[in-house]
Write a protein that holds these residues in place. Structure first.
Motif, PDB file in Angstrom:
ATOM      1  N   LEU A   1       0.840  -1.201   0.000  1.00  0.00           N
ATOM      2  CA  LEU A   1       0.000   0.000   0.000  1.00  0.00           C
ATOM      3  C   LEU A   1       0.873   1.248   0.000  1.00  0.00           C
ATOM      4  CD1 LEU A   1      -2.631   1.569   0.263  1.00  0.00           C
ATOM      5  CD2 LEU A   1      -2.606   1.080   2.733  1.00  0.00           C
ATOM      6  N   ASP A   2       1.917   1.240   0.804  1.00  0.00           N
ATOM      7  CA  ASP A   2       2.857   2.360   0.849  1.00  0.00           C
ATOM      8  C   ASP A   2       3.433   2.629  -0.539  1.00  0.00           C
ATOM      9  OD1 ASP A   2       4.551   4.351   1.696  1.00  0.00           O
ATOM     10  OD2 ASP A   2       5.816   3.057   2.911  1.00  0.00           O
ATOM     11  N   ALA A   3       3.822   1.565  -1.236  1.00  0.00           N
ATOM     12  CA  ALA A   3       4.387   1.721  -2.583  1.00  0.00           C
ATOM     13  C   ALA A   3       3.360   2.293  -3.544  1.00  0.00           C
ATOM     14  CB  ALA A   3       4.889   0.369  -3.094  1.00  0.00           C
ATOM     15  N   SER A   4       2.107   1.881  -3.417  1.00  0.00           N
ATOM     16  CA  SER A   4       1.044   2.396  -4.297  1.00  0.00           C
ATOM     17  C   SER A   4       0.798   3.881  -4.060  1.00  0.00           C
ATOM     18  CB  SER A   4      -0.257   1.616  -4.066  1.00  0.00           C
ATOM     19  OG  SER A   4      -0.125   0.278  -4.462  1.00  0.00           O
ATOM     20  N   LEU A   5       0.785   4.287  -2.796  1.00  0.00           N
ATOM     21  CA  LEU A   5       0.572   5.699  -2.480  1.00  0.00           C
ATOM     22  C   LEU A   5       1.763   6.548  -2.911  1.00  0.00           C
ATOM     23  CD1 LEU A   5      -1.059   5.439   1.071  1.00  0.00           C
ATOM     24  CD2 LEU A   5      -2.168   5.493  -1.175  1.00  0.00           C
ATOM     25  N   THR A   6       2.958   6.003  -2.755  1.00  0.00           N
ATOM     26  CA  THR A   6       4.161   6.717  -3.201  1.00  0.00           C
ATOM     27  C   THR A   6       4.140   6.924  -4.706  1.00  0.00           C
ATOM     28  OG1 THR A   6       5.478   5.838  -1.361  1.00  0.00           O
ATOM     29  CG2 THR A   6       6.689   6.640  -3.286  1.00  0.00           C
TER      30      THR A   6
ATOM     31  N   VAL B   1     -14.131  13.670  -6.089  1.00  0.00           N
ATOM     32  CA  VAL B   1     -14.972  14.861  -5.932  1.00  0.00           C
ATOM     33  C   VAL B   1     -15.062  15.275  -4.461  1.00  0.00           C
ATOM     34  CG1 VAL B   1     -17.326  15.739  -6.110  1.00  0.00           C
ATOM     35  CG2 VAL B   1     -16.323  14.496  -8.028  1.00  0.00           C
ATOM     36  N   ILE B   2     -15.313  14.295  -3.600  1.00  0.00           N
ATOM     37  CA  ILE B   2     -15.535  14.613  -2.186  1.00  0.00           C
ATOM     38  C   ILE B   2     -14.248  15.051  -1.494  1.00  0.00           C
ATOM     39  CG2 ILE B   2     -16.132  13.567   0.045  1.00  0.00           C
ATOM     40  CD1 ILE B   2     -18.371  12.087  -1.414  1.00  0.00           C
ATOM     41  N   VAL B   3     -13.128  14.388  -1.795  1.00  0.00           N
ATOM     42  CA  VAL B   3     -11.861  14.810  -1.200  1.00  0.00           C
ATOM     43  C   VAL B   3     -11.507  16.221  -1.674  1.00  0.00           C
ATOM     44  CG1 VAL B   3      -9.366  14.389  -1.132  1.00  0.00           C
ATOM     45  CG2 VAL B   3     -10.968  12.492  -0.837  1.00  0.00           C
ATOM     46  N   GLY B   4     -11.724  16.475  -2.952  1.00  0.00           N
ATOM     47  CA  GLY B   4     -11.482  17.820  -3.472  1.00  0.00           C
ATOM     48  C   GLY B   4     -12.325  18.859  -2.759  1.00  0.00           C
ATOM     49  N   ALA B   5     -13.595  18.513  -2.534  1.00  0.00           N
ATOM     50  CA  ALA B   5     -14.497  19.450  -1.854  1.00  0.00           C
ATOM     51  C   ALA B   5     -14.088  19.644  -0.391  1.00  0.00           C
ATOM     52  CB  ALA B   5     -15.931  18.929  -1.934  1.00  0.00           C
ATOM     53  N   MET B   6     -13.664  18.566   0.250  1.00  0.00           N
ATOM     54  CA  MET B   6     -13.236  18.678   1.644  1.00  0.00           C
ATOM     55  C   MET B   6     -12.014  19.576   1.775  1.00  0.00           C
ATOM     56  SD  MET B   6     -13.693  14.746   2.968  1.00  0.00           S
ATOM     57  CE  MET B   6     -13.016  15.101   4.585  1.00  0.00           C
ATOM     58  N   VAL B   7     -11.044  19.385   0.879  1.00  0.00           N
ATOM     59  CA  VAL B   7      -9.830  20.204   0.940  1.00  0.00           C
ATOM     60  C   VAL B   7     -10.161  21.661   0.648  1.00  0.00           C
ATOM     61  CG1 VAL B   7      -7.562  20.611  -0.089  1.00  0.00           C
ATOM     62  CG2 VAL B   7      -8.327  18.268   0.364  1.00  0.00           C
ATOM     63  N   ASP B   8     -11.032  21.893  -0.323  1.00  0.00           N
ATOM     64  CA  ASP B   8     -11.460  23.268  -0.611  1.00  0.00           C
ATOM     65  C   ASP B   8     -12.123  23.889   0.614  1.00  0.00           C
ATOM     66  OD1 ASP B   8     -10.497  23.162  -3.174  1.00  0.00           O
ATOM     67  OD2 ASP B   8     -12.434  22.738  -4.109  1.00  0.00           O
ATOM     68  N   GLY B   9     -12.929  23.085   1.316  1.00  0.00           N
ATOM     69  CA  GLY B   9     -13.588  23.578   2.518  1.00  0.00           C
ATOM     70  C   GLY B   9     -12.601  23.901   3.624  1.00  0.00           C
ATOM     71  N   LEU B  10     -11.548  23.108   3.723  1.00  0.00           N
ATOM     72  CA  LEU B  10     -10.527  23.357   4.741  1.00  0.00           C
ATOM     73  C   LEU B  10      -9.726  24.613   4.452  1.00  0.00           C
ATOM     74  CD1 LEU B  10      -9.155  19.736   5.243  1.00  0.00           C
ATOM     75  CD2 LEU B  10     -10.337  21.093   6.973  1.00  0.00           C
ATOM     76  N   THR B  11      -9.476  24.868   3.173  1.00  0.00           N
ATOM     77  CA  THR B  11      -8.653  26.020   2.809  1.00  0.00           C
ATOM     78  C   THR B  11      -9.447  27.303   2.715  1.00  0.00           C
ATOM     79  OG1 THR B  11      -8.943  25.490   0.452  1.00  0.00           O
ATOM     80  CG2 THR B  11      -6.981  24.609   1.555  1.00  0.00           C
TER      81      THR B  11
ATOM     82  N   ILE C   1      -3.859  10.415  -3.810  1.00  0.00           N
ATOM     83  CA  ILE C   1      -3.633   9.449  -2.740  1.00  0.00           C
ATOM     84  C   ILE C   1      -4.940   8.733  -2.399  1.00  0.00           C
ATOM     85  CG2 ILE C   1      -3.078   9.228  -0.285  1.00  0.00           C
ATOM     86  CD1 ILE C   1      -1.125  11.575  -0.707  1.00  0.00           C
ATOM     87  N   ALA C   2      -6.016   9.497  -2.303  1.00  0.00           N
ATOM     88  CA  ALA C   2      -7.310   8.911  -1.952  1.00  0.00           C
ATOM     89  C   ALA C   2      -7.764   7.910  -3.008  1.00  0.00           C
ATOM     90  CB  ALA C   2      -8.350  10.019  -1.780  1.00  0.00           C
ATOM     91  N   VAL C   3      -7.613   8.260  -4.262  1.00  0.00           N
ATOM     92  CA  VAL C   3      -8.019   7.358  -5.347  1.00  0.00           C
ATOM     93  C   VAL C   3      -7.124   6.123  -5.372  1.00  0.00           C
ATOM     94  CG1 VAL C   3      -8.221   7.119  -7.857  1.00  0.00           C
ATOM     95  CG2 VAL C   3      -9.046   9.196  -6.730  1.00  0.00           C
ATOM     96  N   ALA C   4      -5.829   6.310  -5.136  1.00  0.00           N
ATOM     97  CA  ALA C   4      -4.900   5.172  -5.085  1.00  0.00           C
ATOM     98  C   ALA C   4      -5.263   4.233  -3.940  1.00  0.00           C
ATOM     99  CB  ALA C   4      -3.466   5.663  -4.936  1.00  0.00           C
ATOM    100  N   TYR C   5      -5.692   4.794  -2.813  1.00  0.00           N
ATOM    101  CA  TYR C   5      -6.117   3.975  -1.679  1.00  0.00           C
ATOM    102  C   TYR C   5      -7.331   3.136  -2.060  1.00  0.00           C
ATOM    103  CZ  TYR C   5      -7.585   2.782   3.074  1.00  0.00           C
ATOM    104  OH  TYR C   5      -7.945   2.098   4.213  1.00  0.00           O
ATOM    105  N   CYS C   6      -8.281   3.751  -2.747  1.00  0.00           N
ATOM    106  CA  CYS C   6      -9.465   3.041  -3.217  1.00  0.00           C
ATOM    107  C   CYS C   6      -9.080   1.904  -4.162  1.00  0.00           C
ATOM    108  CB  CYS C   6     -10.416   4.021  -3.907  1.00  0.00           C
ATOM    109  SG  CYS C   6     -11.862   3.237  -4.687  1.00  0.00           S
ATOM    110  N   ASP C   7      -8.216   2.205  -5.107  1.00  0.00           N
ATOM    111  CA  ASP C   7      -7.783   1.189  -6.079  1.00  0.00           C
ATOM    112  C   ASP C   7      -7.091   0.019  -5.383  1.00  0.00           C
ATOM    113  OD1 ASP C   7      -8.798   2.677  -8.144  1.00  0.00           O
ATOM    114  OD2 ASP C   7      -6.863   3.526  -8.748  1.00  0.00           O
ATOM    115  N   PHE C   8      -6.225   0.327  -4.419  1.00  0.00           N
ATOM    116  CA  PHE C   8      -5.511  -0.737  -3.709  1.00  0.00           C
ATOM    117  C   PHE C   8      -6.497  -1.626  -2.959  1.00  0.00           C
ATOM    118  CE2 PHE C   8      -3.408  -2.679  -0.126  1.00  0.00           C
ATOM    119  CZ  PHE C   8      -2.238  -3.154  -0.685  1.00  0.00           C
ATOM    120  N   ALA C   9      -7.458  -0.999  -2.282  1.00  0.00           N
ATOM    121  CA  ALA C   9      -8.442  -1.778  -1.530  1.00  0.00           C
ATOM    122  C   ALA C   9      -9.250  -2.687  -2.460  1.00  0.00           C
ATOM    123  CB  ALA C   9      -9.379  -0.835  -0.771  1.00  0.00           C
TER     124      ALA C   9
END
Length: 204
Positions: free
Chosen positions: A69-74, A188-198, A91-99
């Motif tokens: 998983l570490d290698a996939s995220l890297t 979409v959701i991760v993008g929206a969350m990060v936009d909300g944080l910033t 990273i989020a999409v890569a996590y989904c793909d790995f799972a």
């Protein structure tokens, strides 16, 4: 290394690989000591000469899963230049793909419970926590004014949100979501969350 120690090391590695293969098909419930012993050519009780117990064996398989998983995220991080927001989405999409590609082994990381009263070894905790650096660094770039503790909380919150989506989306029941659709929703959701944080930072 003596021949006896070398043989033990080879048998131990074979045991972990065989357990990984079994878990990749049947998850934790597919792990049977008798079958593992037969596969590697030892007596049933000899398995516990190679590992302390089933908890250690499962954690060793989990260590291999975490390394992949570490290698996939890297790889996702290094897939061309990107803004921190874009890196977090990758990273989020890569996590989904790995799972999705390693479903039973991925599930085992979270389904395994140590025997009552037995703590998780420090080496296993360290490996798990090390993966948060993939989320932590883009967040540190986005929020240089935040303390490490604050960044750690945000990193865990983002992970929990993505993990929850992946867990529910890949559930083999009525709520299952096609992987392609799940990948798009996560992006979409991760993008929206990060936009909300910033956003609060932009309005100061």
């Amino acid at each position: 290394m003596s021949k006896a120690l070398e043989r033990r090391a080879k048998l131990r590695e074979s045991l972990i690989q065989t357990a990984e293969k079994s878990m990749s098909v049947g998850g934790l419930t597919g792990l049977k000591t008798r079958e593992l012993a037969r596969e590697i050519g030892v007596a049933n009780g000899a398995v516990y000469n190679l590992v302390d117990d089933m908890d250690e064996l499962i954690l060793r398989v989990g260590s291999r899963t975490l390394a992949r998983l570490d290698a996939s995220l890297t790889a996702a991080e290094s897939n061309g230049p990107a803004l921190p927001q874009e890196t977090l989405v990758r990273i989020a999409v890569a996590y989904c793909d790995f799972a999705a590609e390693n479903l039973e082994l991925w599930r085992a990381l979270f389904e395994h419970r140590m025997a009552p009263g037995k703590p998780v070894p420090e080496w296993a905790i360290s490996e798990q926590m090390n993966l948060f650096r993939h989320i932590y660094q883009p967040l540190a770039d986005l929020f240089p004014e935040r303390t490490p503790a604050e960044l750690g909380v945000t990193a865990r919150s983002l992970f929990s949100a993505v993990h929850g989506m992946v867990l529910l989306g890949l559930e083999q029941k009525l709520i299952a979501v096609p992987v392609d659709a799940l990948r798009k929703e996560i992006a979409v959701i991760v993008g929206a969350m990060v936009d909300g944080l910033t956003e609060p930072s932009k309005t100061k």
